[in-house]
Write a protein that holds these residues in place. Structure first.
Motif, short mmCIF file in Angstrom:
data_model
loop_
_atom_site.label_atom_id
_atom_site.label_comp_id
_atom_site.label_asym_id
_atom_site.label_seq_id
_atom_site.Cartn_x
_atom_site.Cartn_y
_atom_site.Cartn_z
N VAL A 111 0.60 -1.15 -0.07
CA VAL A 111 -0.04 0.19 -0.03
C VAL A 111 0.77 1.10 0.01
N GLU A 112 0.55 2.23 -0.84
CA GLU A 112 1.49 3.41 -0.96
C GLU A 112 0.79 4.20 0.31
N ALA A 113 1.50 4.17 1.50
CA ALA A 113 1.17 5.03 2.54
C ALA A 113 1.74 6.56 2.49
N HIS A 115 1.25 8.74 0.47
CA HIS A 115 0.34 9.83 -0.41
C HIS A 115 0.59 11.38 0.11
N ARG A 123 -3.23 7.53 6.50
CA ARG A 123 -1.89 6.87 6.23
C ARG A 123 -1.60 5.82 7.29
N ALA A 126 -4.37 3.23 6.64
CA ALA A 126 -3.80 2.23 5.62
C ALA A 126 -2.91 1.09 5.87
N LYS A 127 -1.92 2.12 6.67
CA LYS A 127 -0.83 1.06 6.95
C LYS A 127 -1.53 -0.22 8.08
N ASP A 132 -5.66 0.52 0.32
CA ASP A 132 -4.93 1.75 -0.49
C ASP A 132 -5.93 2.78 -0.58
N LYS A 134 -6.16 5.36 -2.34
CA LYS A 134 -6.62 5.78 -3.61
C LYS A 134 -7.88 5.08 -4.34
N SER A 159 -12.27 1.01 -9.28
CA SER A 159 -10.89 0.38 -8.49
C SER A 159 -11.30 -0.70 -7.71
N LYS A 162 -6.39 -2.76 -2.11
CA LYS A 162 -5.34 -3.62 -2.29
C LYS A 162 -4.77 -3.57 -0.86
N ASP A 164 -1.40 -5.40 1.47
CA ASP A 164 0.04 -5.14 1.28
C ASP A 164 0.88 -6.25 0.46
#
Length: 407
Positions: A111-113, A115, A123, A126-127, A132, A134, A159, A162, A164
């Motif tokens: 995951v892109e934490a 952003h 964030r 998300a972690k 995600d 997004k 979408s 997602k 990790d």
């Protein structure tokens, strides 16, 4: 150097939790810009910039507990971002719950934490959940994803969430998946209050049916004139509020509350209207409904609805109340048993309007019918009073002219 403090909480609110910072240390802001959000047991409060300047230091971080009027940040009025001290590197920031350094960015496969357009709370969620941001529909300003959106994420149409490991949480039909996110403070409070109401009161529910045709006919006939005259649409809730107010006058026990071994009879009529919001169930209160017109009620309910969706209901909007009305019918509920809102002793449940057979003067007719439910605390209200109270509302709704003629 100026101090930014948490709002002054009322006596019924002990503390709050920082759920989101919308700025970082060293960031320049304008007067009244949103800085942070503090979630209490009842409502989410916004902290705004007192002037143009720079947030020089954040004292209380996301998930920190704050007390009434406690320092949460330092602020330099009139300063520019270039004159402010640089913010600490993100990767060196200490975890709020353990003190060990944590990385702000996830691996390229997860995951892109990091952003830049997401808040620290988002964030962090998300972690923890592997979701995600997004891929989540945002309810904040400009479609911004908030912490509450991450608590019960709604996927964007194009979408998929997602994890990790890079696999979608809901890839296709037949996939078994789950995600774990912490309850928000508000939802935990609502859950605890509902559980206490069911365990600590002698709750009983009585039902009745109401013929909605007279009210629907009246609304169809006068809705255009009503909106033109008062600037707000005519709905059904205003008449139910007025009918409930009249019934409360006739049965004071239903408008009372219990305080230990004492019964408190209220000489005023403050009716809470249950509203669903992105953060959970909230109950803003209409004050002195006996002095409000139907137009006043409609306008205030519309205002409450807008505030609830934007997360802008204040503590004053939510405090008190002597009786509550819940309308599950807006979601299609045909019948339910509403749960008491302590220390109140009764709650009225409205439901969906459906065409159903009803006996009228010995004949069966198909009419628009609504089930009404009154849950009440049997320690305070006898069954006879509860039934008569509900029948009074039924009669006033089925013949609205009785309200106008004070019958």
């Amino acid at each position: 150097m100026a101090e930014i403090k948490a709002p002054v909480f009322p006596e019924s609110v002990a503390d709050g939790t920082i759920v989101e910072w919308h700025v970082t240390e060293g960031q320049q802001v304008n007067r009244d810009d949103l800085l942070a959000e503090i979630e209490t047991d009842k409502v989410v409060l916004e902290v705004v910039a007192p002037d143009n300047g720079v947030v020089t230091r954040i004292v209380k971080h996301v998930d920190d507990i704050v007390l009434s009027d406690e320092l949460i940040a330092e602020f330099e009025a009139g300063a520019s971002a270039s004159a402010a001290p640089a913010a600490a590197p993100v990767e060196e920031k200490q975890a709020t719950d353990g003190g060990a350094p944590v990385q702000a960015t996830a691996s390229t496969g997860g995951v892109e934490a990091d952003h830049k357009d997401q808040s620290p709370a988002v964030r962090k969620a998300a972690k923890e959940s592997g979701v995600d941001p997004k891929a989540v529909e945002g309810s904040g300003r400009g479609g911004r994803v908030t912490k509450s959106d991450m608590s019960s994420p709604t996927l964007k149409a194009d979408s998929s969430i997602k994890t990790d490991s890079g696999r979608p949480v809901a890839e296709s039909v037949g996939e078994r998946s789950e995600s774990r996110v912490p309850m928000t403070r508000l939802r935990k409070t609502v859950a605890n209050r509902l559980l206490a109401a069911s365990q600590e009161t002698a709750m009983l529910t009585t039902f009745n049916e109401v013929n909605m045709k007279p009210l629907m006919d009246m609304r169809s006939k006068y809705k255009d004139q009503f909106e033109k005259r008062h600037g707000t649409r005519l709905g059904f809730m205003s008449l139910f509020v007025k009918a409930a107010t009249e019934a409360l006058k006739r049965f004071p026990a239903v408008n009372a509350s219990l305080d230990g071994n004492d019964i408190v009879y209220h000489g005023y009529y403050d009716i809470g209207v249950a509203v669903s919001s992105n953060r959970g169930l909230v109950v803003p209160v209409l004050r002195d409904t006996d002095q409000m017109s139907m137009a006043d009620v409609e306008a205030k309910i519309r205002e409450f609805g807008g505030k609830a969706q934007e997360g802008k209901l204040g503590l004053d909007d939510m405090t008190g109340g002597t009786f509550t009305i819940s309308n599950g019918g807006v979601f299609g509920s045909l019948m339910s048993t509403p749960i008491l809102n302590p220390p109140q002793t009764a709650i009225l449940g409205m439901h969906a309007i459906n065409d159903r057979p009803m006996a009228v003067n010995g004949e069966v007719k198909i009419l628009p019918m609504m089930y009404l439910a009154l849950s009440y605390d049997h320690r305070m209200i006898d069954g006879k009073e509860a039934v008569q109270f509900l029948v009074t509302i039924k009669e006033l709704v089925e013949d609205p002219t009785m309200l106008l003629l004070d019958l």
